[in-house]
Design a protein around this motif. Structure first.
Motif, PDB file in Angstrom:
ATOM      1  N   ALA A  14       0.848  -1.199   0.000  1.00 37.72           N
ATOM      2  CA  ALA A  14       0.000   0.000   0.000  1.00 37.72           C
ATOM      3  C   ALA A  14       0.876   1.238   0.000  1.00 37.72           C
ATOM      4  O   ALA A  14       1.930   1.263   0.652  1.00 37.72           O
ATOM      5  CB  ALA A  14      -0.933  -0.003   1.215  1.00 37.72           C
ATOM      6  N   ALA A  15       0.455   2.247  -0.715  1.00 36.60           N
ATOM      7  CA  ALA A  15       1.177   3.519  -0.721  1.00 36.60           C
ATOM      8  C   ALA A  15       1.046   4.177   0.650  1.00 36.60           C
ATOM      9  O   ALA A  15       0.046   3.992   1.356  1.00 36.60           O
ATOM     10  CB  ALA A  15       0.610   4.433  -1.803  1.00 36.60           C
ATOM     11  N   PRO A  16       2.064   4.943   1.058  1.00 32.38           N
ATOM     12  CA  PRO A  16       2.019   5.566   2.397  1.00 32.38           C
ATOM     13  C   PRO A  16       0.781   6.425   2.633  1.00 32.38           C
ATOM     14  O   PRO A  16       0.296   6.524   3.765  1.00 32.38           O
ATOM     15  CB  PRO A  16       3.304   6.411   2.426  1.00 32.38           C
ATOM     16  CG  PRO A  16       4.216   5.749   1.445  1.00 32.38           C
ATOM     17  CD  PRO A  16       3.328   5.224   0.363  1.00 32.38           C
ATOM     18  N   ASP A  17       0.270   7.058   1.582  1.00 32.53           N
ATOM     19  CA  ASP A  17      -0.869   7.970   1.752  1.00 32.53           C
ATOM     20  C   ASP A  17      -2.177   7.378   1.232  1.00 32.53           C
ATOM     21  O   ASP A  17      -3.163   8.106   1.041  1.00 32.53           O
ATOM     22  CB  ASP A  17      -0.599   9.292   1.043  1.00 32.53           C
ATOM     23  CG  ASP A  17      -0.298   9.107  -0.439  1.00 32.53           C
ATOM     24  OD1 ASP A  17      -0.143   7.940  -0.877  1.00 32.53           O
ATOM     25  OD2 ASP A  17      -0.203  10.117  -1.159  1.00 32.53           O
ATOM     26  N   ALA A  18      -2.220   6.069   0.996  1.00 29.52           N
ATOM     27  CA  ALA A  18      -3.433   5.448   0.448  1.00 29.52           C
ATOM     28  C   ALA A  18      -4.567   5.486   1.473  1.00 29.52           C
ATOM     29  O   ALA A  18      -4.358   5.268   2.669  1.00 29.52           O
ATOM     30  CB  ALA A  18      -3.148   4.010   0.038  1.00 29.52           C
ATOM     31  N   ASP A  19      -5.785   5.773   0.998  1.00 35.34           N
ATOM     32  CA  ASP A  19      -6.975   5.735   1.843  1.00 35.34           C
ATOM     33  C   ASP A  19      -7.616   4.350   1.728  1.00 35.34           C
ATOM     34  O   ASP A  19      -7.863   3.859   0.623  1.00 35.34           O
ATOM     35  CB  ASP A  19      -7.979   6.799   1.406  1.00 35.34           C
ATOM     36  CG  ASP A  19      -7.468   8.208   1.672  1.00 35.34           C
ATOM     37  OD1 ASP A  19      -6.764   8.392   2.687  1.00 35.34           O
ATOM     38  OD2 ASP A  19      -7.764   9.111   0.868  1.00 35.34           O
ATOM     39  N   LEU A  20      -7.895   3.743   2.857  1.00 38.60           N
ATOM     40  CA  LEU A  20      -8.504   2.418   2.862  1.00 38.60           C
ATOM     41  C   LEU A  20     -10.006   2.529   3.091  1.00 38.60           C
ATOM     42  O   LEU A  20     -10.460   3.323   3.924  1.00 38.60           O
ATOM     43  CB  LEU A  20      -7.887   1.548   3.961  1.00 38.60           C
ATOM     44  CG  LEU A  20      -6.391   1.279   3.873  1.00 38.60           C
ATOM     45  CD1 LEU A  20      -5.952   0.376   5.021  1.00 38.60           C
ATOM     46  CD2 LEU A  20      -6.026   0.648   2.538  1.00 38.60           C
ATOM     47  N   ALA A 143      -5.413  -5.535   8.974  1.00 37.84           N
ATOM     48  CA  ALA A 143      -4.345  -4.819   9.668  1.00 37.84           C
ATOM     49  C   ALA A 143      -3.675  -3.848   8.703  1.00 37.84           C
ATOM     50  O   ALA A 143      -3.198  -4.261   7.632  1.00 37.84           O
ATOM     51  CB  ALA A 143      -3.323  -5.798  10.230  1.00 37.84           C
ATOM     52  N   ASP A 144      -3.649  -2.597   9.086  1.00 33.09           N
ATOM     53  CA  ASP A 144      -2.944  -1.556   8.325  1.00 33.09           C
ATOM     54  C   ASP A 144      -1.586  -1.373   9.006  1.00 33.09           C
ATOM     55  O   ASP A 144      -1.496  -0.810  10.095  1.00 33.09           O
ATOM     56  CB  ASP A 144      -3.764  -0.271   8.346  1.00 33.09           C
ATOM     57  CG  ASP A 144      -3.130   0.837   7.519  1.00 33.09           C
ATOM     58  OD1 ASP A 144      -2.113   0.574   6.845  1.00 33.09           O
ATOM     59  OD2 ASP A 144      -3.657   1.967   7.561  1.00 33.09           O
ATOM     60  N   ASP A 145      -0.518  -1.866   8.358  1.00 34.31           N
ATOM     61  CA  ASP A 145       0.799  -1.951   8.990  1.00 34.31           C
ATOM     62  C   ASP A 145       1.791  -0.972   8.370  1.00 34.31           C
ATOM     63  O   ASP A 145       1.974  -0.942   7.140  1.00 34.31           O
ATOM     64  CB  ASP A 145       1.369  -3.363   8.837  1.00 34.31           C
ATOM     65  CG  ASP A 145       0.615  -4.397   9.648  1.00 34.31           C
ATOM     66  OD1 ASP A 145      -0.125  -3.999  10.564  1.00 34.31           O
ATOM     67  OD2 ASP A 145       0.786  -5.601   9.377  1.00 34.31           O
ATOM     68  N   HIS A 146       2.438  -0.187   9.225  1.00 36.97           N
ATOM     69  CA  HIS A 146       3.590   0.626   8.827  1.00 36.97           C
ATOM     70  C   HIS A 146       4.816  -0.053   9.440  1.00 36.97           C
ATOM     71  O   HIS A 146       4.941  -0.137  10.665  1.00 36.97           O
ATOM     72  CB  HIS A 146       3.436   2.061   9.319  1.00 36.97           C
ATOM     73  CG  HIS A 146       2.306   2.799   8.653  1.00 36.97           C
ATOM     74  ND1 HIS A 146       2.504   3.674   7.598  1.00 36.97           N
ATOM     75  CD2 HIS A 146       0.963   2.753   8.860  1.00 36.97           C
ATOM     76  CE1 HIS A 146       1.337   4.156   7.197  1.00 36.97           C
ATOM     77  NE2 HIS A 146       0.382   3.620   7.947  1.00 36.97           N
ATOM     78  N   VAL A 147       5.712  -0.524   8.586  1.00 36.89           N
ATOM     79  CA  VAL A 147       6.751  -1.466   8.994  1.00 36.89           C
ATOM     80  C   VAL A 147       8.134  -0.827   8.860  1.00 36.89           C
ATOM     81  O   VAL A 147       8.434  -0.144   7.866  1.00 36.89           O
ATOM     82  CB  VAL A 147       6.699  -2.745   8.135  1.00 36.89           C
ATOM     83  CG1 VAL A 147       7.700  -3.782   8.647  1.00 36.89           C
ATOM     84  CG2 VAL A 147       5.287  -3.319   8.120  1.00 36.89           C
ATOM     85  N   THR A 148       8.977  -1.067   9.867  1.00 43.09           N
ATOM     86  CA  THR A 148      10.400  -0.730   9.808  1.00 43.09           C
ATOM     87  C   THR A 148      11.176  -2.002  10.141  1.00 43.09           C
ATOM     88  O   THR A 148      10.962  -2.596  11.212  1.00 43.09           O
ATOM     89  CB  THR A 148      10.769   0.384  10.803  1.00 43.09           C
ATOM     90  OG1 THR A 148       9.992   1.546  10.517  1.00 43.09           O
ATOM     91  CG2 THR A 148      12.248   0.711  10.715  1.00 43.09           C
ATOM     92  N   ALA A 149      12.050  -2.427   9.249  1.00 42.14           N
ATOM     93  CA  ALA A 149      12.761  -3.704   9.444  1.00 42.14           C
ATOM     94  C   ALA A 149      14.243  -3.520   9.162  1.00 42.14           C
ATOM     95  O   ALA A 149      14.645  -2.670   8.357  1.00 42.14           O
ATOM     96  CB  ALA A 149      12.171  -4.775   8.530  1.00 42.14           C
ATOM     97  N   ARG A 150      15.042  -4.327   9.830  1.00 45.29           N
ATOM     98  CA  ARG A 150      16.488  -4.288   9.595  1.00 45.29           C
ATOM     99  C   ARG A 150      17.084  -5.657   9.880  1.00 45.29           C
ATOM    100  O   ARG A 150      16.567  -6.420  10.700  1.00 45.29           O
ATOM    101  CB  ARG A 150      17.161  -3.239  10.488  1.00 45.29           C
ATOM    102  CG  ARG A 150      16.916  -3.466  11.974  1.00 45.29           C
ATOM    103  CD  ARG A 150      17.616  -2.443  12.831  1.00 45.29           C
ATOM    104  NE  ARG A 150      17.432  -2.750  14.256  1.00 45.29           N
ATOM    105  CZ  ARG A 150      18.235  -2.304  15.216  1.00 45.29           C
ATOM    106  NH1 ARG A 150      19.262  -1.531  14.918  1.00 45.29           N
ATOM    107  NH2 ARG A 150      18.019  -2.622  16.472  1.00 45.29           N
TER     108      ARG A 150
END
Length: 383
Positions: A14-20, A143-150
């Motif tokens: 999903a795009a960062p600014d997408a409306d669900l 679930a609308d997820d904003h993810v940071t991974a390393r």
């Protein structure tokens, strides 16, 4: 105490600014009122693996997660069906991400006892919407997820420095108590709202490198006897290790399939022993025979119980007890040091088969292997 669940979910970029769209707007209520329940969480998951990523190569993920409803350890295993996995959950452990022994045992045939280290960290800021029917039953979760991974260590496992973080947004839909058709309905709505096609794989898979596949060509009629034999042995070792986890999870038919793999390996080591270093393979064949006996006892007890269960006056309780005893014997065998030594030996066999350096192994398989099979066939017929 570990608990086993079947998980069915799909993920979409999903795009960062997408409306669900609202979840209730994506699902026809069918005359039954539907409502939404919303929660927000920060989920921090530390994934563990061997230095050479053996779990990743086998399609397994093992993580220690904090936050959310199901904090604790999760082992995820591929299962039949689109987006389906078997998830084994274990309560949170102590500090340091030390894997609980029950979970270590489940993956020991894959790791061959190699240490498990943190290999990646995934932080998810989640807004979860649950679809609830009039009876209070939760059908599905979006679930609308904003993810940071390393990544926490280089692919070769030689250090502990973290890689640069990677960020993205994705939407997951997971079945709870609804029918699987509900996933298709919600998926259609999300696609109509502009979300991309369902993404395969896992979150952690976006930061961990894909392990190198074994460099072994698929044999054909022009392949040498050594190449064909090496490919066959590797395939059966893979099948036995794969069924090890299924047996420990008490999956249907797993004992039978593991027994078949053990028997085929043992038969191949005997049939083709003129091409193999017997100092290496004969001890493996003896251990496979012992493993086969334990698996055979459990399989026979299972078949007997299933075949007479529907008969009048069948001694079902006695047969159930006999099956449980045999299954416990299998689990004890799989938990032994002797079995781990066998798995290590078979893993080495698959990686580098001990072929004798003689001209026959380099000749075409069609000119060498049929004669060895025919020799065993004559011995069976005489017996």
């Amino acid at each position: 105490m570990a608990a086993v669940h079947r998980e069915v979910e799909r993920a979409y970029p999903a795009a960062p600014d997408a409306d669900l769209p609202a979840l209730v707007d994506l699902v026809p209520d069918g005359g039954t009122p539907l409502t939404e329940s919303v929660t927000t969480d920060v989920l921090t998951a530390t994934y563990v693996d061997t230095a050479d990523l053996r779990l990743t190569a086998a399609g397994l993920t093992l993580r220690d997660r904090s936050g959310g409803r199901d904090a604790g350890w999760h082992l995820k295993v591929p299962a039949a069906g689109r987006g389906a996995r078997t998830e084994v959950r274990h309560p949170p452990g102590g500090p340091g991400h030390v894997v609980p022994e029950p979970l270590q045992a489940l993956v020991r045939a894959v790791t061959t006892g190699e240490p498990l280290h943190p290999v990646a960290e995934v932080v998810t800021r989640r807004r979860a919407v649950r679809l609830v029917d009039a009876t209070g039953r939760v059908l599905l979760e979006l679930a609308d997820d904003h993810v940071t991974a390393r990544r926490l260590r280089p692919a070769e496992g030689g250090g502990s420095a973290a890689s640069a973080p990677v960020t993205w947004r994705e939407v997951e839909i997971e079945l709870v108590d609804g029918d699987e058709d509900l996933l298709d309905v919600v998926e259609d709505g999300l696609r109509a709202a502009g979300l991309g096609p369902a993404r395969s794989g896992t979150k952690v898979g976006r930061v961990l490198p894909a392990p190198d596949a074994p460099a072994r060509a698929t044999p054909d009629r022009r392949s040498s006897a050594g190449e064909v034999l090496a490919a066959y042995l590797a395939a059966q070792v893979h099948r036995l290790v794969e069924q090890d986890l299924a047996v420990r999870l008490d999956a249907p038919d797993a004992v039978h399939q593991m027994r078949v793999a053990a028997r085929r390996l043992r038969t191949a080591l005997r049939t083709f022993r003129p091409l193999l270093d017997r100092e290496v393979t004969d001890p493996l064949r003896d251990e496979l025979r012992l493993l086969g006996r334990v698996l055979g006892t459990a399989r026979d007890a299972q078949v007997l119980r299933d075949r007479v269960a529907d008969l009048d006056e069948a001694p079902v309780a006695d047969l159930d007890a006999r099956h449980r005893t045999a299954q416990e014997a299998v689990l004890r065998a799989l938990g032994s040091t002797r079995y781990l030594t066998l798995v290590r030996g078979l893993t080495a066999l698959a990686a580098d088969p001990p072929l004798r350096d003689r001209p026959r192994t380099r000749r075409r398989a069609t000119r060498v292997l049929p004669a060895l099979v025919a020799r065993r066939d004559r011995k069976v017929r005489r017996a």
